[in-house]
Write an enzyme that holds these catalytic residues in place. Structure first.
Site, PDB file in Angstrom:
ATOM      1  N   ASP A   1     -56.038  12.609  13.286  1.00  0.00           N
ATOM      2  CA  ASP A   1     -56.725  11.630  12.522  1.00  0.00           C
ATOM      3  C   ASP A   1     -58.091  12.020  13.447  1.00  0.00           C
ATOM      4  OD1 ASP A   1     -56.206  10.501  10.748  1.00  0.00           O
ATOM      5  OD2 ASP A   1     -55.256   8.928  11.934  1.00  0.00           O
TER       6      ASP A   1
ATOM      7  N   GLN B   1     -50.881   5.174  12.800  1.00  0.00           N
ATOM      8  CA  GLN B   1     -51.235   4.118  11.962  1.00  0.00           C
ATOM      9  C   GLN B   1     -52.384   3.018  11.657  1.00  0.00           C
ATOM     10  OE1 GLN B   1     -50.578   6.127   8.419  1.00  0.00           O
ATOM     11  NE2 GLN B   1     -52.126   3.622   7.433  1.00  0.00           N
TER      12      GLN B   1
ATOM     13  N   LYS C   1     -46.729  10.693   4.067  1.00  0.00           N
ATOM     14  CA  LYS C   1     -47.508  11.376   4.551  1.00  0.00           C
ATOM     15  C   LYS C   1     -45.887  12.489   6.286  1.00  0.00           C
ATOM     16  CE  LYS C   1     -51.589   8.867   6.414  1.00  0.00           C
ATOM     17  NZ  LYS C   1     -52.558   8.332   7.454  1.00  0.00           N
TER      18      LYS C   1
END
Ligand code: NAP
Length: 293
Positions: free
Chosen positions: A128, A105, A61
């Site tokens: 997200d 994460q 990412k």
């Protein structure tokens, strides 16, 4: 596409839904969007513990962000970090005017309630798309920041002109990051949606009924050609590292013989998940810029 095999029987081959190609087209548009922003968007990825798979995903990412000229930083915290301190850290990032997107994460180490953490992230920096304000807006049919993999699947189908309206879309998997948001997006696009999970009776019958089949179940090569109706569009979300390399939840070789279109693993949904993360980051920066005007 056609194939001329040795037995002389002409077979139609499935169109390959190439996620890299779609991701590249999204990056071209993003670069233009970034050029209109007052400052370069900055992503902060919070990584708790040292799960090797998570480290790999985070590297991918931040590397992509750097390639696009976006700013990113990884905050690596020990697995002993407490839930309370993690919430405080996130609040600090929420208040930091230089940070546009925050991604924690997953999975988090045992003892940390991921819902508490997801709810602590500012919904306007939630790249997200897992904050309840964002999932609620998606359920309303008025989405803002949408979970990346789900958004990527819609872009993949759009790029290849796969019409969704009125189609029977069957989604295998009901996770918060994939199955549920995909179902909401398909509903928004007027598909007739069936969501399957581990308690679904006669899964094969449901799969065979699909015109568009999305498989996000986390079971390597579970869906085989015999289960799929001829002409189905198949999107494989699964990723599994095996001795034969990366494979999906779909047995590509057998399903590609009956599907009209299929996404490969690797090179299908994966590149789009990262592309959508970058798009969410740019969108979060746009939201901030709008709120200042
Ligand atoms: P998850 O949270 O484990 O959810 C799996 C879902 O599949 C659950 O809803 C589960 O049902 C259902 N399921 C499992 N076994 C089943 C069975 N035998 N029959 C019917 N349903 C079954 O997984 P996830 O996070 O959604 O991820 C799914 C896969 O996609 C994984 O391989 C993951 O690595 C991959 N993934 C890829 C990307 C990408 O960028 N390509 C992104 C995210 C995830 P229950 O709810 O009843 O347990």
């Amino acid at each position: 596409m056609t194939d001329f095999p040795a037995d002389g029987i002409l077979r139609r081959m499935a169109t390959i839904l190439d996620g890299k190609k779609v991701a590249d087209s999204i990056y071209t548009k993003l670069l233009f969007d970034v050029s209109l922003l007052p400052s370069i968007p900055k992503l902060v990825v919070v990584l708790v513990g040292n799960d090797p798979a998570s480290e790999t995903y985070v590297r991918a990412k931040t590397k992509k962000a750097a390639t696009l000229g976006l700013r990113s930083e990884t905050l690596t915290l020990p697995s002993s970090f407490s839930e309370e301190d993690l919430v405080k850290t996130i609040r600090g990032l929420n208040d930091d005017k230089d940070v546009h997107g925050i991604l924690v994460q997953l999975p988090l180490p045992k003892g940390i309630d991921r819902y508490k953490i997801m709810h602590a992230i500012s919904p306007l920096k939630d790249v997200d798309g897992l904050h309840p304000e964002n999932s609620g807006r998606l359920a309303e049919g008025n989405p803002r920041l949408v979970p990346c993999t789900a958004a990527g699947i819609i872009e993949l189908l759009r790029f290849y002109s796969v019409g969704v309206e009125g189609k029977r879309a069957v989604i295998v998997g009901r996770s918060e990051i994939v199955g549920r948001p995909v179902a909401q997006l398909f509903l928004m696009h007027n598909a007739t949606v069936t969501i399957c999970h581990s308690k679904t009776r006669n899964l094969e019958k449901e799969i065979r009924n699909a015109e568009i089949l999305i498989v996000a179940m986390g079971r390597p090569k579970f869906v085989i050609g015999e289960m799929v109706a001829p002409g189905t569009v198949v999107v494989d979300v699964g990723i599994h590292r095996t001795e034969d390399g990366l494979v999906g939840d779909v047995d590509f070789d057998s399903v590609a013989k009956v599907a009209s279109a299929i996404s490969p693993v690797p090179g299908g949904v994966g590149p789009l998940t990262i592309a959508m993360l970058m798009r969410n980051l740019v969108q979060a920066a746009q939201l901030k810029s709008l709120s200042q005007n």
